[in-house]
Design a protein around this motif. Structure first.
Motif, PDB file in Angstrom:
ATOM      1  N   PHE A  33       0.840  -1.200   0.000  1.00  0.00           N
ATOM      2  CA  PHE A  33       0.000   0.000   0.000  1.00  0.00           C
ATOM      3  C   PHE A  33       0.877   1.252   0.000  1.00  0.00           C
ATOM      4  O   PHE A  33       1.957   1.270   0.597  1.00  0.00           O
ATOM      5  N   ARG A  94       1.193  -6.168   3.859  1.00  0.00           N
ATOM      6  CA  ARG A  94       0.318  -7.024   4.659  1.00  0.00           C
ATOM      7  C   ARG A  94       0.265  -8.390   4.014  1.00  0.00           C
ATOM      8  O   ARG A  94       0.215  -8.505   2.798  1.00  0.00           O
ATOM      9  N   ALA A  98      -7.786 -10.262   3.924  1.00  0.00           N
ATOM     10  CA  ALA A  98      -8.207  -8.885   4.179  1.00  0.00           C
ATOM     11  C   ALA A  98      -8.250  -8.602   5.668  1.00  0.00           C
ATOM     12  O   ALA A  98      -8.571  -9.477   6.474  1.00  0.00           O
ATOM     13  N   GLN A 102      -1.195  -4.378   9.156  1.00  0.00           N
ATOM     14  CA  GLN A 102      -0.304  -3.790   8.162  1.00  0.00           C
ATOM     15  C   GLN A 102       1.015  -3.398   8.833  1.00  0.00           C
ATOM     16  O   GLN A 102       1.027  -2.947   9.975  1.00  0.00           O
TER      17      GLN A 102
ATOM     18  N   ASN B  31     -13.177  -5.693  11.676  1.00  0.00           N
ATOM     19  CA  ASN B  31     -12.295  -5.517  12.809  1.00  0.00           C
ATOM     20  C   ASN B  31     -11.859  -4.067  12.914  1.00  0.00           C
ATOM     21  O   ASN B  31     -12.053  -3.275  11.979  1.00  0.00           O
ATOM     22  N   GLN B  33      -8.471  -1.738  14.344  1.00  0.00           N
ATOM     23  CA  GLN B  33      -7.074  -1.849  14.755  1.00  0.00           C
ATOM     24  C   GLN B  33      -6.595  -0.512  15.307  1.00  0.00           C
ATOM     25  O   GLN B  33      -7.053   0.543  14.869  1.00  0.00           O
ATOM     26  N   ARG B  50     -11.613  -7.880  16.833  1.00  0.00           N
ATOM     27  CA  ARG B  50     -12.606  -8.271  15.838  1.00  0.00           C
ATOM     28  C   ARG B  50     -14.001  -7.880  16.304  1.00  0.00           C
ATOM     29  O   ARG B  50     -14.236  -7.646  17.486  1.00  0.00           O
ATOM     30  N   HIS B  92     -11.509  -1.987   9.335  1.00  0.00           N
ATOM     31  CA  HIS B  92     -11.658  -2.891   8.204  1.00  0.00           C
ATOM     32  C   HIS B  92     -13.146  -3.166   8.050  1.00  0.00           C
ATOM     33  O   HIS B  92     -13.792  -3.684   8.953  1.00  0.00           O
ATOM     34  N   THR B  95     -15.856  -6.238   2.408  1.00  0.00           N
ATOM     35  CA  THR B  95     -14.904  -7.155   1.777  1.00  0.00           C
ATOM     36  C   THR B  95     -13.675  -6.412   1.284  1.00  0.00           C
ATOM     37  O   THR B  95     -12.858  -6.949   0.563  1.00  0.00           O
ATOM     38  N   ALA B  96     -13.545  -5.167   1.684  1.00  0.00           N
ATOM     39  CA  ALA B  96     -12.431  -4.345   1.207  1.00  0.00           C
ATOM     40  C   ALA B  96     -11.098  -4.920   1.648  1.00  0.00           C
ATOM     41  O   ALA B  96     -10.979  -5.510   2.732  1.00  0.00           O
ATOM     42  N   SER B  97     -10.112  -4.762   0.809  1.00  0.00           N
ATOM     43  CA  SER B  97      -8.774  -5.210   1.151  1.00  0.00           C
ATOM     44  C   SER B  97      -8.013  -4.155   1.929  1.00  0.00           C
ATOM     45  O   SER B  97      -6.891  -4.392   2.330  1.00  0.00           O
ATOM     46  N   LYS B  98      -8.600  -3.012   2.114  1.00  0.00           N
ATOM     47  CA  LYS B  98      -7.870  -1.901   2.711  1.00  0.00           C
ATOM     48  C   LYS B  98      -8.426  -1.543   4.077  1.00  0.00           C
ATOM     49  O   LYS B  98      -9.517  -1.949   4.462  1.00  0.00           O
ATOM     50  N   LEU B  99      -7.606  -0.797   4.812  1.00  0.00           N
ATOM     51  CA  LEU B  99      -8.020  -0.221   6.077  1.00  0.00           C
ATOM     52  C   LEU B  99      -8.285   1.263   5.871  1.00  0.00           C
ATOM     53  O   LEU B  99      -7.652   1.900   5.030  1.00  0.00           O
ATOM     54  N   PHE B 101      -8.117   4.790   7.947  1.00  0.00           N
ATOM     55  CA  PHE B 101      -7.540   5.343   9.164  1.00  0.00           C
ATOM     56  C   PHE B 101      -8.238   6.626   9.575  1.00  0.00           C
ATOM     57  O   PHE B 101      -8.659   7.421   8.737  1.00  0.00           O
TER      58      PHE B 101
END
Lengths: 113, 111
Positions: A33, A94, A98, A102, B31, B33, B50, B92, B95-99, B101
């Motif tokens: 990323f 990562r 998913a 990270q 989840n 973080q 989670r 999160h 179904t996204a692959s990203k976080l 912030f």
């Protein structure tokens, strides 16, 4: 130990220059990323990659491109740097799956004059 | 927006005191973080909680999650000067692959 490295800690470039920021991870992670971080705006995702030669746009891809020719290396390219791209750039990686943790590099602080 | 919002934006305490920072969000999450960032450095992962968990501990850190209120809190007990940093929550979702912030809480711990 997990390690993500970025090619430069500090970089000064002129408007219109082509800028390459490189990120290398040694953890065999599938996902990588690029974020930029600006005061008051937090981290914003520019691009990410979930496999070699694969890329997806993040929230603010305009003015940027990326390259991932090898699994361990993810490059961010500013085709023609502008002053509004002055920022802190953070790379992260990562493992597959998913939503997992990270791992971030130390960041590159870019100043465009 | 899927971004978490941290509160307060800044917090100043004395060494030995507890520090509590909060993260509120608007969407359902898989989840949440927490990360720490020392000045001018990259982010370091602290804890992942989670959506089916209510509380997690790691050393002096305690994280709670209340999905009904869409909020999480990070408690740092017996703070030290070395805890001085910015703290971010990351979501999160779907179904996204990203976080995604938040904008962070700046914690200053003084001697």
């Amino acid at each position: 130990d997990v390690k993500v490295t970025q090619s430069s800690r500090y970089l000064v470039k002129r408007t219109g220059e082509k800028v390459f920021l490189e990120c290398v991870q040694d953890m065999d992670h599938e996902n990588m990323f690029w974020y930029r971080q600006d005061p008051g705006l937090g981290l914003r995702l520019i691009y990410f990659s979930y496999d070699v030669k694969m890329k997806e746009k993040g929230d603010i891809p305009e003015g940027y491109s990326v390259s991932r020719e090898k699994k361990e290396r993810f490059s961010l390219i500013l085709e023609s740097a502008s002053t509004n791209q002055t920022s802190m750039y953070l790379c992260a990686s990562r493992p597959g799956g998913a939503g997992e943790t990270q791992y971030f590099g130390p960041g590159t602080r870019l100043l465009v004059l | 927006s899927q971004q978490g919002e941290e509160d307060p934006q800044a917090l100043s305490i004395q060494e030995g005191e507890n520090a509590t920072m909060n993260c509120s969000y608007k969407t359902s999450i898989n989840n949440l973080q927490w990360y720490r960032q020392n000045s001018g450095r990259g982010l370091v992962h602290l804890i992942l909680i989670r959506s089916n968990e209510r509380e997690k501990h790691s050393g002096r850190l305690r994280v709670t999650l209340d999905t009904s209120k869409k909020s999480s809190s990070l408690l740092i007990t017996a703070s030290r000067a070395a805890d001085t940093a910015s703290y971010f929550c990351a979501l999160h979702t779907g179904t996204a692959s990203k976080l995604t912030f938040g904008t962070g809480t700046r914690l200053q711990v003084t001697l």
